[in-house]
Write an enzyme that holds these catalytic residues in place. Sequence first.
Site, PDB file in Angstrom:
ATOM      1  N   ASP A  97       0.873  -1.162   0.000  1.00  0.00           N
ATOM      2  CA  ASP A  97       0.000   0.000   0.000  1.00  0.00           C
ATOM      3  C   ASP A  97       0.922   1.227   0.000  1.00  0.00           C
ATOM      4  O   ASP A  97       2.109   1.102   0.325  1.00  0.00           O
ATOM      5  CB  ASP A  97      -0.857  -0.053   1.277  1.00  0.00           C
ATOM      6  CG  ASP A  97      -1.654   1.208   1.475  1.00  0.00           C
ATOM      7  OD1 ASP A  97      -2.270   1.676   0.508  1.00  0.00           O
ATOM      8  OD2 ASP A  97      -1.654   1.734   2.609  1.00  0.00           O
ATOM      9  N   ASP A 147       0.004   5.066   0.978  1.00  0.00           N
ATOM     10  CA  ASP A 147      -0.193   5.995   2.100  1.00  0.00           C
ATOM     11  C   ASP A 147      -0.197   5.221   3.419  1.00  0.00           C
ATOM     12  O   ASP A 147      -1.073   4.393   3.654  1.00  0.00           O
ATOM     13  CB  ASP A 147      -1.537   6.726   1.952  1.00  0.00           C
ATOM     14  CG  ASP A 147      -1.601   7.569   0.682  1.00  0.00           C
ATOM     15  OD1 ASP A 147      -0.603   8.238   0.372  1.00  0.00           O
ATOM     16  OD2 ASP A 147      -2.642   7.563   0.010  1.00  0.00           O
ATOM     17  N   GLY A 197      -7.222   4.192   3.695  1.00  0.00           N
ATOM     18  CA  GLY A 197      -7.525   3.199   2.665  1.00  0.00           C
ATOM     19  C   GLY A 197      -8.832   3.438   1.929  1.00  0.00           C
ATOM     20  O   GLY A 197      -9.176   2.684   1.025  1.00  0.00           O
ATOM     21  N   ARG A 247     -11.406   8.807  -2.170  1.00  0.00           N
ATOM     22  CA  ARG A 247     -11.691  10.221  -1.929  1.00  0.00           C
ATOM     23  C   ARG A 247     -13.181  10.498  -1.790  1.00  0.00           C
ATOM     24  O   ARG A 247     -13.630  11.132  -0.841  1.00  0.00           O
ATOM     25  CB  ARG A 247     -11.104  11.060  -3.069  1.00  0.00           C
ATOM     26  CG  ARG A 247     -11.055  12.550  -2.786  1.00  0.00           C
ATOM     27  CD  ARG A 247     -10.536  13.297  -3.998  1.00  0.00           C
ATOM     28  NE  ARG A 247      -9.301  12.709  -4.504  1.00  0.00           N
ATOM     29  CZ  ARG A 247      -8.861  12.858  -5.752  1.00  0.00           C
ATOM     30  NH1 ARG A 247      -9.544  13.565  -6.620  1.00  0.00           N
ATOM     31  NH2 ARG A 247      -7.736  12.278  -6.139  1.00  0.00           N
ATOM     32  N   SER A 254      -5.259   5.575  -3.959  1.00  0.00           N
ATOM     33  CA  SER A 254      -5.084   6.993  -4.288  1.00  0.00           C
ATOM     34  C   SER A 254      -4.939   7.261  -5.786  1.00  0.00           C
ATOM     35  O   SER A 254      -4.200   6.578  -6.491  1.00  0.00           O
ATOM     36  CB  SER A 254      -3.846   7.535  -3.575  1.00  0.00           C
ATOM     37  OG  SER A 254      -3.568   8.840  -4.028  1.00  0.00           O
ATOM     38  N   ASN A 266      -3.581   9.915  -6.667  1.00  0.00           N
ATOM     39  CA  ASN A 266      -2.340  10.697  -6.712  1.00  0.00           C
ATOM     40  C   ASN A 266      -1.099   9.812  -6.626  1.00  0.00           C
ATOM     41  O   ASN A 266       0.014  10.305  -6.438  1.00  0.00           O
ATOM     42  CB  ASN A 266      -2.320  11.695  -5.547  1.00  0.00           C
ATOM     43  CG  ASN A 266      -3.372  12.784  -5.707  1.00  0.00           C
ATOM     44  OD1 ASN A 266      -3.292  13.586  -6.642  1.00  0.00           O
ATOM     45  ND2 ASN A 266      -4.360  12.807  -4.836  1.00  0.00           N
ATOM     46  N   ASP A 312      -1.793  -0.607   6.077  1.00  0.00           N
ATOM     47  CA  ASP A 312      -2.015   0.036   7.385  1.00  0.00           C
ATOM     48  C   ASP A 312      -3.497   0.249   7.680  1.00  0.00           C
ATOM     49  O   ASP A 312      -3.849   0.696   8.764  1.00  0.00           O
ATOM     50  CB  ASP A 312      -1.300   1.396   7.445  1.00  0.00           C
ATOM     51  CG  ASP A 312      -1.957   2.407   6.514  1.00  0.00           C
ATOM     52  OD1 ASP A 312      -2.203   2.049   5.340  1.00  0.00           O
ATOM     53  OD2 ASP A 312      -2.246   3.528   6.963  1.00  0.00           O
TER      54      ASP A 312
HETATM   55  C1  BG6 Z   1      -5.602   6.106   0.356  1.00  0.00           C
HETATM   56  C2  BG6 Z   1      -5.606   6.896   1.644  1.00  0.00           C
HETATM   57  O1  BG6 Z   1      -4.343   5.593   0.112  1.00  0.00           O
HETATM   58  O2  BG6 Z   1      -5.992   6.949  -0.737  1.00  0.00           O
HETATM   59  C3  BG6 Z   1      -6.967   7.542   1.857  1.00  0.00           C
HETATM   60  O3  BG6 Z   1      -5.325   6.018   2.721  1.00  0.00           O
HETATM   61  C4  BG6 Z   1      -7.309   8.401   0.651  1.00  0.00           C
HETATM   62  O4  BG6 Z   1      -6.952   8.317   3.036  1.00  0.00           O
HETATM   63  C5  BG6 Z   1      -7.284   7.527  -0.608  1.00  0.00           C
HETATM   64  O5  BG6 Z   1      -8.604   8.972   0.810  1.00  0.00           O
HETATM   65  C6  BG6 Z   1      -7.620   8.313  -1.892  1.00  0.00           C
HETATM   66  O6  BG6 Z   1      -6.627   9.277  -2.121  1.00  0.00           O
HETATM   67  P1  BG6 Z   1      -6.653  10.351  -3.283  1.00  0.00           P
HETATM   68  O7  BG6 Z   1      -5.217  10.780  -3.388  1.00  0.00           O
HETATM   69  O8  BG6 Z   1      -7.150   9.687  -4.512  1.00  0.00           O
HETATM   70  O9  BG6 Z   1      -7.563  11.441  -2.839  1.00  0.00           O
HETATM   71 MG    MG Z   2      -2.743   3.100   3.616  1.00  0.00          MG
END
Ligand code: BG6
Ligand code: MG
Length: 216
Positions: free
Chosen positions: A10, A12, A47, A50, A117, A119, A171
């Site tokens: 994973d 984040d 996890g 968004r 994510s 991002n 996590d």
């Molecule tokens: C996960 C995070 O990895 O990504 C979450 O643990 C987050 O907290 C999710 O909301 C989505 O992220 P992003 O960057 O697409 O907004």
């Molecule tokens: Mg995570």
Amino acid sequence: MAKIKGLIFDLDGIITDTAEYHYLGWKQLAEEEGMEFDRDFNEKFRGVSRLECLDLLLEKNNREITFEKRKRMAERKNNYYNEYLKTIDRNNLLDGIFDILQRSKRAGYKMAIASASKNTKTVIEKLDIGDMFNAISDGYSVKKTKPAPDLFLHTAKKLNLKPEECVVFEDAKAGIDAALAANMTAVGIGPESRVGHADYRFDSVKDIDLTKILEF
Ligand code: BG6
Ligand code: MG
């Protein structure tokens, strides 16, 4: 038991601690909208995608809004989050993770990132660790988000491995649920209350003992 051939990480909370930046982004949005939000509630976002995070926030504050407004709010939070991402670099790798990545790569394991994510690519580029991985799956890769097994199954396929040949490092509770549902070995990082149902659990990334999980 099948021999482990692949490691799926994973992003984040395992590779880097962006939870704080996610928190600050949500906090700014919540303040501007007069919504209640704190660090404790932010823990529920680990996890979680968004839009699903935004829905949790709206539900907590008894807000109902149009689909368009919901999309714009999620975008605003993402812009705030991206401002923080501009500041990250190799120093933002979590303690001990680079060593784990290097050792497993040298030992010949296939390695991947599987994150909810959208991002992910930006974060990996900023951390400058892209060359460590054979595959990267992110918030665009599958429709069904964690705790569904889809993202991990998609990643195993990219690695050309069977699910039972993969170990997942996570996590989030939703991430451990997803890994177990995918029939993979799950390694949880964090407190018993969050990841206690994983096959292995360590308090933090720097406590991970690879020899307990893999045949080194
Ligand atoms: C996960 C995070 O990895 O990504 C979450 O643990 C987050 O907290 C999710 O909301 C989505 O992220 P992003 O960057 O697409 O907004
Ligand atoms: Mg995570």
